[in-house]
Design an enzyme around this catalytic site. Structure first.
Site, PDB file in Angstrom:
ATOM      1  N   CYS A   2       0.812  -1.216   0.000  1.00  0.00           N
ATOM      2  CA  CYS A   2       0.000   0.000   0.000  1.00  0.00           C
ATOM      3  C   CYS A   2       0.846   1.267   0.000  1.00  0.00           C
ATOM      4  CB  CYS A   2      -0.880   0.045   1.241  1.00  0.00           C
ATOM      5  SG  CYS A   2      -1.930  -1.385   1.431  1.00  0.00           S
ATOM      6  N   ARG A  27       5.425  -0.231  -5.939  1.00  0.00           N
ATOM      7  CA  ARG A  27       5.354  -1.005  -4.695  1.00  0.00           C
ATOM      8  C   ARG A  27       4.389  -2.184  -4.815  1.00  0.00           C
ATOM      9  NH1 ARG A  27       6.663   2.527   0.049  1.00  0.00           N
ATOM     10  NH2 ARG A  27       5.131   1.395   1.251  1.00  0.00           N
ATOM     11  N   TRP A  75      -2.988  -2.727  -1.492  1.00  0.00           N
ATOM     12  CA  TRP A  75      -2.566  -4.098  -1.762  1.00  0.00           C
ATOM     13  C   TRP A  75      -3.328  -4.948  -0.760  1.00  0.00           C
ATOM     14  CZ3 TRP A  75       0.534  -8.000   0.651  1.00  0.00           C
ATOM     15  CH2 TRP A  75       1.060  -8.956  -0.234  1.00  0.00           C
ATOM     16  N   ASN A 100      -1.990   2.414   5.821  1.00  0.00           N
ATOM     17  CA  ASN A 100      -1.091   1.309   5.459  1.00  0.00           C
ATOM     18  C   ASN A 100      -0.861   0.468   6.705  1.00  0.00           C
ATOM     19  OD1 ASN A 100      -0.803   2.384   2.976  1.00  0.00           O
ATOM     20  ND2 ASN A 100       1.387   2.846   3.147  1.00  0.00           N
ATOM     21  N   GLY A 101      -0.732  -0.841   6.535  1.00  0.00           N
ATOM     22  CA  GLY A 101      -0.435  -1.692   7.683  1.00  0.00           C
ATOM     23  C   GLY A 101      -1.604  -2.611   7.987  1.00  0.00           C
ATOM     24  N   GLU A 483      19.006 -16.850  -6.466  1.00  0.00           N
ATOM     25  CA  GLU A 483      18.545 -15.532  -6.892  1.00  0.00           C
ATOM     26  C   GLU A 483      18.064 -15.580  -8.350  1.00  0.00           C
ATOM     27  OE1 GLU A 483      17.618 -12.949  -5.589  1.00  0.00           O
ATOM     28  OE2 GLU A 483      17.746 -11.409  -7.122  1.00  0.00           O
ATOM     29  N   LYS A 487      14.322 -14.645  -9.568  1.00  0.00           N
ATOM     30  CA  LYS A 487      14.022 -13.656 -10.620  1.00  0.00           C
ATOM     31  C   LYS A 487      13.074 -14.259 -11.654  1.00  0.00           C
ATOM     32  CE  LYS A 487      14.903 -10.773  -9.210  1.00  0.00           C
ATOM     33  NZ  LYS A 487      15.521 -10.530  -7.960  1.00  0.00           N
ATOM     34  N   GLU A 490       9.537 -14.808 -10.252  1.00  0.00           N
ATOM     35  CA  GLU A 490       8.860 -13.540  -9.941  1.00  0.00           C
ATOM     36  C   GLU A 490       8.243 -12.903 -11.178  1.00  0.00           C
ATOM     37  OE1 GLU A 490      10.941 -10.938  -6.427  1.00  0.00           O
ATOM     38  OE2 GLU A 490      12.189 -11.366  -8.144  1.00  0.00           O
ATOM     39  N   HIS A 506      19.888 -36.342  -5.152  1.00  0.00           N
ATOM     40  CA  HIS A 506      19.090 -36.681  -3.968  1.00  0.00           C
ATOM     41  C   HIS A 506      17.625 -36.296  -4.155  1.00  0.00           C
ATOM     42  CE1 HIS A 506      22.620 -37.876  -1.785  1.00  0.00           C
ATOM     43  NE2 HIS A 506      23.199 -36.726  -2.087  1.00  0.00           N
ATOM     44  N   LYS A 605       6.825  -4.370  -3.852  1.00  0.00           N
ATOM     45  CA  LYS A 605       8.233  -3.980  -3.742  1.00  0.00           C
ATOM     46  C   LYS A 605       8.656  -3.890  -2.291  1.00  0.00           C
ATOM     47  CE  LYS A 605      12.138  -2.443  -5.290  1.00  0.00           C
ATOM     48  NZ  LYS A 605      12.986  -3.494  -5.879  1.00  0.00           N
TER      49      LYS A 605
HETATM   50  C1  G6P Z   1       9.880  -7.998  -1.555  1.00  0.00           C
HETATM   51  C2  G6P Z   1      10.491  -7.508  -2.854  1.00  0.00           C
HETATM   52  C3  G6P Z   1      11.847  -8.172  -3.062  1.00  0.00           C
HETATM   53  C4  G6P Z   1      12.744  -7.929  -1.867  1.00  0.00           C
HETATM   54  C5  G6P Z   1      12.070  -8.359  -0.547  1.00  0.00           C
HETATM   55  C6  G6P Z   1      12.848  -7.859   0.653  1.00  0.00           C
HETATM   56  O1  G6P Z   1       9.581  -9.341  -1.670  1.00  0.00           O
HETATM   57  O2  G6P Z   1       9.657  -7.792  -3.940  1.00  0.00           O
HETATM   58  O3  G6P Z   1      12.468  -7.631  -4.216  1.00  0.00           O
HETATM   59  O4  G6P Z   1      13.933  -8.649  -2.025  1.00  0.00           O
HETATM   60  O5  G6P Z   1      10.770  -7.787  -0.459  1.00  0.00           O
HETATM   61  O6  G6P Z   1      12.809  -6.461   0.651  1.00  0.00           O
HETATM   62  P1  G6P Z   1      13.915  -5.540   1.286  1.00  0.00           P
HETATM   63  O7  G6P Z   1      13.453  -4.142   0.959  1.00  0.00           O
HETATM   64  O8  G6P Z   1      13.913  -5.819   2.759  1.00  0.00           O
HETATM   65  O9  G6P Z   1      15.226  -5.879   0.654  1.00  0.00           O
END
Ligand code: G6P
Length: 610
Positions: A2, A27, A75, A100-101, A483, A487, A490, A506, A605
Site C-alpha cells: 500500500c 510497490r 494491496w 497502510n499496515g 537468486e 528472478k 517472480e 538426492h 516492492k
Molecule cells: C519484496 C520484494 C523483493 C525484496 C524483498 C525484501 O519481496 O519484492 O524484491 O527482495 O521484499 O525487501 P527488502 O526491501 O527488505 O530488501
C-alpha cells in the site's frame, strides 16, 4: 505494498496526488483512490480497482479538485481487491482516512462499533479505524484529539492520514510500524509513505518516528511523540538525482536498473576502498571498535536481500574465519535462538521498511546482541535509523519489483564489510589487496556481461513454453542460482527451483527430462570439476542445459548444452558478475511471455506488513 500520498495546499492538489500514486505504483497494488475536500465543503471520493490510470481517467470525467486531499494505492490484506474495499474509507460523509499496515484487533473493534450502530461497507480493517476516529471525534470535537484517542485503542502496524470536511486547514497523520514522511514545501506540506512519491513537489523531508502523531498545515507541522510530548524532527534533503526514478530510454525499469549496475557499484565503492585497501573508517565512526571483537555474525533478511546474505556467509567464513548464520526474518523472529557471545546482528534490506526484518532487529536489540549493522538502500528508512552502524548501498531508487541493482550493490557492500572484518582476524594485506583489485574491476566486468544481452535474449526463447526449470550452483554460486530462480519465477511465472548441484541426485534429478531446462552458473573455481559431473548427470537424462561458464572451463557447446562464456573473473567476486546473465535471462523470458515485468502479479516492492 500500500502507498499513501496527501497534501495541504492553497492550490488544487488532485494532480499532485495522482502523480504521487503513479510514483508508488512500483510497490505493487490492486486498487487506488483519493478523497479531496472541495471548495463547497464536501468531500469528493473516487476509487477504482486496477491501475492508477483507471483512477486518473475517472477523475478526468468526475473532477475531484480541492486544496486538501489524501490518496492511496491498496494491496489487499483484509478483503478482496474491490472498489468497496479500496481506500480512502469514510465514516459518514465528513471524515476520510487512508491507512497502510494491519490492525490486529480489528475484529473486536468492529463488533463493538457495530453494536453502537456503525454500518460497515467494506471488509477492511481500515474502515474500523475510520469509524473509531469518528466516534472519538464526537467526544473530542477535533480531529487531532480524536486520532490520538483512537490510536490508543489500536493494536498492529499502521500509518494513517485523516481529513475532516469541517477542519479544512489540516491533515492529521501518525505512524506505528509503517513508514510515513512529511514533504516540506513553501506554503504547503505533503505526506507520503515513500519520499519518491513527492519528488515532483519537494526534495525536503521530515521522517516521523515510531509512535509519532503529526498535525500537517499549509504553514507548518506540529509533531508529538508516543508520550504526547511535542518533538522536532529534522528536515533532510533527498539524496538521489530527481530523474533517477524515470525509465529513460528503457522499456522497463527492470532493464534500466540492470544496466545501471556498473555505475551504482562504482558509487557504492566510492570513498570506501583505495587501490589496495578497504577504508574501515568509511564504514562509520566506531566501526573499528565494533568489528574488532565480533566472534559471530547473524544475518537477517528477506527475499533477494536474503540471497545476498547467503553469499556473504561464504565470504565471511572464508575470509574472516568467523562463523556466520543466515536466516529469513519471518522465521527468525518466531523461534527461540541461542545467541553466541559477541554476535554482530546484520540486517540487509533494500527498502529498510520490510516488516519482518524490522521486527527481527527490534527483537535482537532487546535480546542484547553486541551491535546491529544495516546494509540498506534507502536513507532515512526505519532500518537505517534503528541500527548502530549503517552501510548504505548507493543503488539509487529501485522501482522494478524484482530487485537487481540493489542485490549487486548489497553484495559489494557485504564484501567491503567482510574485508574490514577479516582484517581484524588475520587477513593478509596481500589477500586484501588482491580482492580490492577484483572489486575495482567489477564495473568493467559487468559492462562485459551486459554485452552478452543479445545472446541471452536468444537463449531466453527456449524458456517460452516451459513450465518448470532448475537452477544449479555450488559454493557461493548456489545462492546466485537461488537468486536467478527467484528472478525467473517472480517475473515470468515459470516455476524455478534452485539446488546446490551436489544435491541433484538426492531428488530433483527425478524431474529432469527434455521439458526441464537446467540453468547452471559455472565460474572457473575449485568446484568446477565436481559441477561438470553434475552436468553429465543432467545430460544423461535428456535434460537441456544452459551453462554460464568461464572461457577456461572447457565446456563445449553441443546438442542439448548451450554454453555462454562469461569473461574471466576473480573467484571471490564471481557471484556478483554471474548474477547479471541470470537477471537478463529472466527479463527476456518475461518480455517474451508478455508479463508485467516491473509490477509482477501479486507481488509488492516494499513488504511493510507481516
Ligand atoms: C519484496 C520484494 C523483493 C525484496 C524483498 C525484501 O519481496 O519484492 O524484491 O527482495 O521484499 O525487501 P527488502 O526491501 O527488505 O530488501
Amino acid at each position: 505494498m500500500c502507498g499513501i500520498v496527501g497534501a495541504v495546499s492553497e492550490r488544487d492538489v488532485h494532480g499532485i496526488l495522482l502523480e504521487g500514486l503513479r510514483r508508488l505504483e512500483y510497490r505493487g497494488y490492486d486498487s487506488a483512490g483519493m478523497a479531496v475536500r472541495q471548495s463547497n465543503g464536501e468531500i469528493n471520493r473516487a476509487r477504482e480497482v486496477g491501475k492508477v490510470s483507471a483512477l486518473a481517467d475517472y477523475v478526468e470525467q468526475n473532477p475531484c479538485k480541492g486544496p486538501l486531499g489524501i490518496a492511496h494505492t491498496r494491496w489487499a490484506t483484509h478483503g478482496e481487491p474491490s472498489q468497496l474495499n479500496a481506500h480512502p474509507h469514510m465514516s459518514g460523509d465528513r471524515l476520510a482516512i487512508v491507512h497502510n499496515g494491519i490492525i490486529e484487533n480489528y475484529q473486536e473493534l468492529r463488533q463493538a462499533l457495530i453494536a453502537e450502530g456503525y454500518e460497515f461497507t467494506s471488509q477492511t480493517d481500515t474502515e474500523v479505524v475510520a469509524h473509531l476516529i469518528e466516534k472519538e471525534y464526537r467526544v473530542a470535537g477535533n480531529v487531532l484529539q480524536a486520532v490520538r484517542a483512537a490510536i490508543a485503542q489500536l493494536r498492529g502496524a499502521y500509518a494513517l492520514a485523516v481529513l475532516h470536511a469541517d477542519e479544512p486547514d489540516h491533515l492529521v497523520v501518525c505512524r506505528e510500524g509503517s513508514p510515513l514522511v512529511i514533504g516540506v514545501g513553501i506554503g504547503e506540506h505533503f505526506i507520503a509513505s515513500d519520499q519518491l512519491a513527492l519528488l515532483p513537489v519537494t526534495d525536503r523531508f521530515m521522517f516521523l518516528e515510531e509512535g509519532d502523531l503529526a498535525d500537517i498545515r499549509r504553514d507548518g507541522v506540529s509533531i508529538w511523540d508516543r508520550s504526547g510530548a511535542p518533538v522536532e524532527r529534522g528536515v533532510t534533503r533527498f539524496e538521489h538525482g530527481m530523474d533517477s526514478a524515470d525509465k529513460g530510454e528503457f522499456r522497463h525499469y527492470m532493464l534500466k536498473e540492470i544496466y545501471e549496475q556498473p555505475k551504482v557499484i562504482k558509487a557504492t565503492m566510492e570513498g570506501r576502498v583505495t587501490d589496495s585497501r578497504v577504508l574501515e573508517q568509511a564504514l562509520g565512526t566506531g566501526a573499528a571498535d565494533l568489528l574488532a571483537n565480533v566472534r559471530h555474525v547473524q544475518i537477517i533478511a528477506c527475499g533477494t536481500s536474503y540471497h545476498a546474505g547467503m553469499v556473504a556467509r561464504y565470504w565471511i567464513e572464508e575470509l574472516a574465519g568467523i562463523a556466520c548464520s543466515v536466516e529469513v526474518a519471518s522465521e527468525y523472529r518466531y523461534r527461540k535462538h541461542v545467541i553466541q557471545p559477541d554476535t554482530l546482528f546484520l540486517c540487509i534490506s533494500q527498502s529498510g521498511e520490510t516488516a519482518d526484518t524490522l521486527a527481527a532487529l527490534r527483537q535482537a536489540k532487546q535480546a542484547g546482541f553486541r551491535a546491529a549493522l544495516a546494509i540498506c538502500n534507502v536513507p532515512g528508512s526505519s532500518l537505517v535509523r534503528e541500527s548502530d552502524l549503517v552501510i548504505m548501498t548507493h543503488a539509487g531508487p529501485e522501482i522494478g519489483v524484482a530487485s537487481t541493482k540493489a542485490f549487486t550493490t548489497q553484495l559489494v557492500s557485504l564484501l567491503i564489510f567482510t574485508l574490514a572484518l577479516a582484517r581484524h582476524n588475520g587477513l593478509s594485506e596481500a589477500r586484501e589487496a588482491d580482492i580490492v583489485a577484483a572489486l575495482r574491476q567489477l564495473p568493467g566486468q559487468i559492462d562485459d556481461a551486459l554485452a552478452l544481452d543479445g545472446k541471452i535474449a536468444e537463449l531466453s526463447k527456449a524458456f517460452m513454453d516451459k513450465n518448470h526449470s532448475l537452477f544449479l550452483g555450488r559454493g557461493a554460486m548456489y545462492p546466485v542460482a537461488m537468486e536467478g530462480a527467484l528472478k525467473l519465477k517472480e517475473i515470468s511465472y515459470i516455476h524455478a527451483e534452485a539446488y546446490p548441484a551436489g544435491e541433484l541426485k538426492h531428488g530433483p534429478l527425478a524431474l529432469v527430462d527434455s521439458e526441464m531446462p537446467v540453468v547452471t552458473v559455472a565460474p572457473n573455481n575449485e568446484l568446477l570439476e565436481k559441477l561438470k559431473s553434475n552436468l553429465e548427470e543432467v545430460r544423461a537424462r535428456g535434460g537441456e542445459l544452459f551453462v554460464f561458464a568461464d572461457g577456461d572451463a572447457e565446456l563445449q557447446e553441443q546438442p542439448g548444452i548451450h554454453v555462454l562464456q562469461i569473461p574471466a573473473v576473480h573467484a571471490i567476486t564471481a557471484p556478483i558478475v554471474y548474477t547479471l546473465p541470470l537477471q537478463l535471462l529472466s527479463y527476456h523470458v518475461a518480455v517474451l511471455k508478455g508479463t508485467d515485468v516491473d509490477q509482477p502479479r501479486n507481488l509488492a516492492k516494499s513488504v511493510t506488513v507481516e
